[in-house]
Design an enzyme around this catalytic site. Structure first.
Site, PDB file in Angstrom:
ATOM      1  N   ASN A 160       0.744  -1.046   0.003  1.00 29.95           N
ATOM      2  CA  ASN A 160      -0.068  -0.102   0.116  1.00 29.95           C
ATOM      3  C   ASN A 160       0.915   1.441   0.025  1.00 29.95           C
ATOM      4  O   ASN A 160       1.530   1.517   0.954  1.00 29.95           O
ATOM      5  CB  ASN A 160      -0.750  -0.076   1.196  1.00 29.95           C
ATOM      6  N   LYS A 196       0.069   4.354  -0.296  1.00 25.06           N
ATOM      7  CA  LYS A 196      -0.692   5.275   0.257  1.00 25.06           C
ATOM      8  C   LYS A 196      -0.454   6.633  -0.619  1.00 25.06           C
ATOM      9  O   LYS A 196      -0.326   6.607  -1.726  1.00 25.06           O
ATOM     10  CB  LYS A 196      -0.044   5.897   1.734  1.00 25.06           C
ATOM     11  N   HIS A 246      -9.499   0.900   5.096  1.00 24.42           N
ATOM     12  CA  HIS A 246      -7.979   1.025   5.580  1.00 24.42           C
ATOM     13  C   HIS A 246      -8.161   1.811   6.700  1.00 24.42           C
ATOM     14  O   HIS A 246      -9.106   2.750   6.903  1.00 24.42           O
ATOM     15  CB  HIS A 246      -7.152   1.753   4.625  1.00 24.42           C
ATOM     16  N   GLU A 295      -6.629   4.185   7.954  1.00 27.14           N
ATOM     17  CA  GLU A 295      -6.620   5.499   7.763  1.00 27.14           C
ATOM     18  C   GLU A 295      -7.982   6.339   6.793  1.00 27.14           C
ATOM     19  O   GLU A 295      -8.035   7.702   7.297  1.00 27.14           O
ATOM     20  CB  GLU A 295      -5.200   5.915   6.755  1.00 27.14           C
ATOM     21  N   GLU A 308      -5.065  -5.442  10.403  1.00 25.57           N
ATOM     22  CA  GLU A 308      -4.093  -4.358  10.905  1.00 25.57           C
ATOM     23  C   GLU A 308      -4.456  -3.760  12.071  1.00 25.57           C
ATOM     24  O   GLU A 308      -5.321  -2.765  11.985  1.00 25.57           O
ATOM     25  CB  GLU A 308      -4.315  -3.201   9.540  1.00 25.57           C
ATOM     26  N   GLY A 357       2.713   1.708  10.669  1.00 25.61           N
ATOM     27  CA  GLY A 357       3.500   2.883  10.461  1.00 25.61           C
ATOM     28  C   GLY A 357       4.257   3.415  11.723  1.00 25.61           C
ATOM     29  O   GLY A 357       5.005   4.368  11.774  1.00 25.61           O
ATOM     30  N   SER A 415       3.642  -2.836  10.125  1.00 21.69           N
ATOM     31  CA  SER A 415       5.137  -2.645  10.373  1.00 21.69           C
ATOM     32  C   SER A 415       5.695  -3.981   9.778  1.00 21.69           C
ATOM     33  O   SER A 415       6.687  -4.365  10.425  1.00 21.69           O
ATOM     34  CB  SER A 415       5.663  -2.373  11.733  1.00 21.69           C
TER      35      SER A 415
HETATM   36  C1  PEP Z   1      -0.614   0.020   6.014  1.00 13.36           C
HETATM   37  O1  PEP Z   1      -0.714   1.098   6.064  1.00 13.36           O
HETATM   38  O2  PEP Z   1      -1.504  -0.679   5.658  1.00 13.36           O
HETATM   39  C2  PEP Z   1       0.556  -0.739   6.846  1.00 13.36           C
HETATM   40  C3  PEP Z   1       0.481  -1.939   7.323  1.00 13.36           C
HETATM   41  O3  PEP Z   1       1.710   0.315   6.860  1.00 13.36           O
HETATM   42  P1  PEP Z   1       2.945  -0.271   7.855  1.00 13.36           P
HETATM   43  O4  PEP Z   1       3.377  -1.507   7.050  1.00 13.36           O
HETATM   44  O5  PEP Z   1       3.951   0.981   7.215  1.00 13.36           O
HETATM   45  O6  PEP Z   1       2.812  -0.232   9.122  1.00 13.36           O
END
Ligand code: PEP
Length: 252
Positions: A8, A10, A96, A98, A169, A175, A213
């Site tokens: 992703n 973003k 998601h 966000e 998630e 992040g 992460s």
């Molecule tokens: C995400 O935004 O879906 C995500 C998992 O980000 P990150 O891997 O940076 O934690």
């Protein structure tokens, strides 16, 4: 079962960075195998550009980060599911964290409709769920995941069951550099599998991806868990070498 590695991007990646991504990705992961699905979600106006990028390997599937529940109309700034399909988009993320956090999406508000519209157009859907840190601390993880799963999926009609995937998630791991332990992730995935038992309309074998992460250093232990069928990756998907290493890990 297949392993899924989905990036992703973003609101990141300049044209130069995309070019550099493919150069290093192709060195690390020039060929895929049948048991791995590789996907990348760029900013939506980069979708056609990525699909015709001279350095993009054929096997990388291109997806969107969001998709409207409406096919067309006066919805400024939205991505229509049929326009996405028309240009060859393979999948879309929906819900998601966000989008939930910054754009007010909730499992009740339109997420089920968005999933249905995307499925009806023939897009694959990666439906994202996850608890906040506060919810985890209050021991609410299981009930939050249940609500997010059941509310959005209970009325879904799906002909091709392969079209739906779920990504767990935990918001506190996105992040932040903090990853759920493989045991925490597996526990949540087992709960989600259990909730699917209550949904006769949904394939019980729906692939479950973990996100939060994920990086080359922790991916093996996560993918080794029985109910973790892949990873949805933010930060580590931006560079071709780390994303290539994740794909390599998924072939094992
Ligand atoms: C995400 O935004 O879906 C995500 C998992 O980000 P990150 O891997 O940076 O934690």
């Amino acid at each position: 079962m297949k392993n899924y590695i989905v990036g992703n991007w973003k609101m990141n990646q300049s044209l130069e960075e995309i070019n550099a991504f493919f150069t290093s990705f192709n060195e690390i992961f020039p060929n895929t195998s049948d048991n791995v699905f590789v996907g990348v979600s760029p900013q939506s106006f980069h979708i056609p550009l990525l699909m015709s990028h001279p350095k993009k390997p054929e096997f990388i599937n291109i997806g969107a980060q969001n998709c409207s529940q409406h096919k067309s109309g006066a919805f400024t700034g939205e991505n229509s599911p049929n326009a996405l399909k028309e240009i060859g988009t393979v999948f879309t993320l929906i819900g998601h964290s966000e989008r939930r956090q910054f754009f007010g999406e909730t499992s009740n508000l339109a997420l089920g409709e968005k999933i249905q519209s995307a499925l009806d157009e023939g897009l694959q859907v990666i439906y994202c769920i996850g608890e906040s840190l506060q919810e985890r601390k209050q021991n609410l993880t299981q009930s939050v995941l249940k609500e997010q799963t059941i509310t959005a999926l209970k009325n879904i009609k799906i002909e091709n069951q392969d079209q739906l995937l779920i990504a767990y998630e935990p918001v506190w791991a996105i992040g932040t550099g903090e990853t759920a332990t493989p045991e925490q992730a597996e526990e949540a995935h087992q709960w989600i599998r259990g909730f699917l038992n209550e949904l006769p309309n949904i394939n019980q074998e729906t692939p479950l991806l973990y996100g939060g992460s994920v990086k080359p250093e922790n991916v093996d232990a996560l993918l080794a868990k029985e109910n973790i069928n892949g990873a949805l990756v933010g930060g580590a998907s931006l560079k071709g070498d780390s994303f290539g290493k994740l794909c390599l890990a998924a072939t094992k």
